[in-house]
Design an enzyme around this catalytic site. Sequence first.
Site, short mmCIF file in Angstrom:
data_model
loop_
_atom_site.label_atom_id
_atom_site.label_comp_id
_atom_site.label_asym_id
_atom_site.label_seq_id
_atom_site.Cartn_x
_atom_site.Cartn_y
_atom_site.Cartn_z
N ASP A 1 2.44 1.96 3.34
CA ASP A 1 3.40 1.01 3.93
C ASP A 1 4.82 1.46 3.66
O ASP A 1 5.71 1.24 4.47
CB ASP A 1 3.29 -0.39 3.30
CG ASP A 1 1.91 -0.98 3.35
OD1 ASP A 1 1.16 -0.63 4.27
OD2 ASP A 1 1.60 -1.81 2.46
N HIS B 1 0.89 -1.16 0.00
CA HIS B 1 0.00 0.00 0.00
C HIS B 1 0.93 1.22 0.00
O HIS B 1 2.00 1.18 0.60
CB HIS B 1 -0.83 0.11 1.28
CG HIS B 1 -1.67 -1.06 1.62
ND1 HIS B 1 -1.19 -2.17 2.25
CD2 HIS B 1 -3.00 -1.27 1.46
CE1 HIS B 1 -2.18 -3.03 2.44
NE2 HIS B 1 -3.29 -2.51 1.97
C1 XLS Z 1 -7.26 -6.80 4.31
C2 XLS Z 1 -6.80 -7.01 2.94
C3 XLS Z 1 -5.68 -6.09 2.51
C4 XLS Z 1 -5.54 -6.10 1.03
C5 XLS Z 1 -4.75 -4.97 0.50
O1 XLS Z 1 -7.96 -7.61 4.88
O2 XLS Z 1 -6.46 -8.34 2.78
O3 XLS Z 1 -4.49 -6.46 3.16
O4 XLS Z 1 -4.98 -7.27 0.57
O5 XLS Z 1 -5.34 -3.75 0.77
#
Ligand code: XLS
Length: 437
Positions: free
Chosen positions: A102, A99
């Site tokens: 991150d 993201h």
């Molecule tokens: C959350 C999601 C997230 C997505 C990316 O539950 O899995 O991590 O994969 O935004």
Amino acid sequence: MSYFSSVPNIDYEGAASTNAFAFKHYNPDAVVAGKTMREHLRFAVAYWHTLTAGGADPFGAGTAVRSWDRLSGMDLAKARVEAAFELLVKLKVPYFCFHDRDIAPEGDTLRETNRNLDTIVDIIKEHMKATGVKLLWNTANMFTHPRFVHGAGTTNNADVYAYAAAQVKKGLEVGKELGAENYVFWGGREGYETLINTDMRLELDNLARLYRMAIEYADEIGFDAQFLIEPKPKEPTKHQYDFDAATTIAFLQHYGLKDRFKLNLEANHATLAGHTFEHELRVTRMHGLLGSLDANQGDTLLGWDTDEFPTDLYATTLTMYEVLQNGGIGRGGINFDAKVRRGSFEAEDLFHAHIAGMDAYAKGLKVAARLIEDRVFEDTIARRYASFKEGIGLDIVSGKATLASLEQYAMQNNPIRNASGRQEQLKAIFNQYLLSE
Ligand code: XLS
Ligand code: NI
Ligand code: NI
């Protein structure tokens, strides 16, 4: 400098190896069903769980103190990139996912935030060039910051919507800059808590508008990534709009977006929706929309997204069975959207976890390929539905039958005979394949 100096490069040593820092099943160059394991599995590390998170839960602070955590701000972000690529190379993982938030911290303004992002993206780009590691997908975190309290693409506040759109625009630019294969939308807070304060129609229309703008902009800048939506039924909102694969496909169909999107399916989201992961894969595959996988597993005793590393061989085999029947995962991959348990706070646990997940998927791939080659399920399924290959069954599937013709047939067809589904026998054969490979 090394962030994981106690961990060697991880090599394949075979099923009999007792070396914890070795693959027992994942042999990247080994050919299975006509392709190398590397090509089939296309593993990715999730930046947020592995580099950014520290094990905090609603009851306590993080337990994992990483060697890069003595830094802060942009210095921390830069150190994380170094650590990420050391880990990716040592694990022989060819892809990663992140993201925006991150990889770089938010600044005081959107402009400053984007500048932070640009600085880190430049550094990441150099590392990608030096190592050959690629970006499977990136996405925008539109759920952590308090501004997204009522959602992003489905917020009631147009100012927040505009901010989210700006974030998506930047995300697409970053994806293009780094050559991302896919761009993901996971509906972070796109859902609702109660209908008594919610205009569901407007929220969904606006979400579709955001997706349309994203397609337009990607086309405009020549970013040719595959767009993916990641269904999840609940968490953080009580009712997430992209509940499961079927719901998400209906949304795409309703808004005429089906040609530009595929789905990124996550194992734990499937189980939260009351489905198995293979159910979600089958539904998606039937519609030709299988895009990518977030590999993890939930806990049957817990009702939330525990995001454990996948180690259940039954599940990985049935998942790879669907992937193989799909003709592969295409531009997608197998992203470990998984985190080490809070008690597994040492840096080397990050390696043990990925090795466990990679081996579980490699084993699943090998077993699934043999099951398909030997037509274990296919022959049983063909026999089970044989009644539709001739006689009255053929009339039904060819469209010849009417209620009247079927009534006429049913009147004289007495008694009706059924045959066993042989579930237990099939499971025993499945076990034989799992144990003998
Ligand atoms: C959350 C999601 C997230 C997505 C990316 O539950 O899995 O991590 O994969 O935004
Ligand atoms: Ni996910
Ligand atoms: Ni998840």
